[in-house]
Design a protein around this motif. Structure first.
Motif, short mmCIF file in Angstrom:
data_model
loop_
_atom_site.label_atom_id
_atom_site.label_comp_id
_atom_site.label_asym_id
_atom_site.label_seq_id
_atom_site.Cartn_x
_atom_site.Cartn_y
_atom_site.Cartn_z
N UNK A 25 0.84 -1.12 0.10
CA UNK A 25 -0.07 0.24 -0.19
C UNK A 25 1.03 0.89 -0.17
N UNK A 26 1.50 1.41 1.07
CA UNK A 26 2.89 2.22 0.90
C UNK A 26 3.69 2.16 -0.97
N UNK A 27 4.14 1.88 -0.93
CA UNK A 27 4.29 1.73 -2.45
C UNK A 27 3.61 2.38 -3.27
N UNK A 28 2.54 1.78 -2.80
CA UNK A 28 1.14 2.50 -4.24
C UNK A 28 0.95 4.18 -3.96
N UNK A 29 0.98 4.40 -2.93
CA UNK A 29 0.60 6.12 -2.64
C UNK A 29 2.18 6.44 -2.64
N UNK A 30 3.17 6.07 -2.61
CA UNK A 30 4.62 7.08 -3.23
C UNK A 30 4.24 7.22 -4.43
N UNK A 31 4.40 6.16 -4.76
CA UNK A 31 4.20 6.32 -6.26
C UNK A 31 3.01 7.08 -7.40
N UNK A 32 1.95 7.28 -6.70
CA UNK A 32 0.77 8.36 -7.10
C UNK A 32 1.41 9.33 -6.56
N UNK A 33 2.22 9.74 -5.15
CA UNK A 33 2.42 10.79 -4.78
C UNK A 33 3.78 11.72 -6.31
N UNK A 34 4.45 10.60 -6.17
CA UNK A 34 5.91 11.23 -6.74
C UNK A 34 5.59 11.42 -8.81
N UNK A 35 4.11 10.86 -9.01
CA UNK A 35 4.00 10.94 -10.35
C UNK A 35 3.40 12.26 -10.41
N UNK A 36 2.57 12.92 -9.28
CA UNK A 36 1.83 13.72 -8.86
C UNK A 36 3.06 15.09 -8.96
N UNK A 37 4.29 15.12 -8.06
CA UNK A 37 4.89 15.65 -7.60
C UNK A 37 5.53 16.57 -9.03
N UNK A 38 5.29 15.20 -10.03
CA UNK A 38 5.77 15.40 -11.23
C UNK A 38 5.40 16.57 -12.68
N UNK A 39 4.24 17.09 -11.81
CA UNK A 39 2.82 16.79 -13.01
C UNK A 39 2.08 16.34 -13.85
N UNK A 40 2.47 15.33 -13.46
CA UNK A 40 1.84 13.76 -14.17
C UNK A 40 0.54 13.45 -13.67
N UNK A 41 -0.90 12.74 -14.33
CA UNK A 41 -2.27 12.55 -14.23
C UNK A 41 -1.74 11.35 -13.43
N UNK A 42 -2.86 10.80 -12.96
CA UNK A 42 -2.68 9.56 -12.09
C UNK A 42 -3.75 8.77 -12.99
N UNK A 43 -4.34 8.12 -13.57
CA UNK A 43 -5.27 7.94 -14.31
C UNK A 43 -5.41 5.42 -14.43
N UNK A 44 -6.46 5.74 -13.26
CA UNK A 44 -6.89 4.14 -12.53
C UNK A 44 -7.87 4.09 -13.30
N UNK A 45 -7.94 3.40 -14.29
CA UNK A 45 -9.27 2.84 -15.10
C UNK A 45 -10.09 2.15 -14.13
N UNK A 46 -11.52 2.62 -14.15
CA UNK A 46 -12.14 1.89 -13.82
C UNK A 46 -12.99 2.86 -12.46
N UNK A 47 -11.86 3.62 -11.74
CA UNK A 47 -12.02 4.59 -10.17
C UNK A 47 -12.00 5.66 -10.69
N UNK A 48 -10.99 5.98 -11.47
CA UNK A 48 -10.24 8.25 -11.95
C UNK A 48 -9.51 8.36 -12.50
N UNK A 49 -9.05 9.45 -12.41
CA UNK A 49 -7.96 10.52 -12.23
C UNK A 49 -7.90 11.13 -11.74
N UNK A 50 -7.05 11.37 -11.01
CA UNK A 50 -5.95 12.77 -9.91
C UNK A 50 -5.31 13.18 -10.86
N UNK A 51 -5.26 14.52 -10.46
CA UNK A 51 -4.76 15.76 -11.06
C UNK A 51 -3.65 16.86 -10.60
N UNK A 52 -3.12 17.26 -10.67
CA UNK A 52 -2.77 18.84 -10.23
C UNK A 52 -3.25 19.49 -10.51
N UNK A 53 -3.62 21.24 -10.04
CA UNK A 53 -4.09 21.74 -10.35
C UNK A 53 -3.53 22.96 -9.69
#
Length: 90
Positions: A25-53
């Protein structure tokens, strides 16, 4: 559901120890956080999209003193649920 409950559920459903599930669980959250910090979207098919504004600096009023002030620029994360998740909720 909080993080501990999520770890317990993952451990139970995947036949893992709680320590292994916590690591996963920590690896998943850390990877998502790193991706968002670099300005990328996190798209989880069937769940939703996290995006930095990015919010621009703007004028505001201090609720305490009623004096004008500048609210500094900031970054926030938004979540847009997928249609599948929206349908499951209704």
């Amino acid at each position: 559901m909080n993080k501990k409950e999520l770890i317990d559920t993952v451990a139970q459903k995947q036949d893992l120890t709680k320590k292994e599930a916590e690591s996963l669980v920590n690896v998943v959250f850390d990877t998502m956080t790193e991706s968002l910090l670099s300005g990328d979207k996190v798209l989880i098919s069937g769940f939703g999209t996290f995006k930095v504004n990015d919010r621009k600096a703007r004028k505001g009023v201090s609720p305490k003193t009623k004096e004008p002030m500048i609210i500094p620029a900031s970054r926030t994360v938004s979540f847009k649920p997928s249609n599948r998740l929206k349908d499951a909720m209704n």
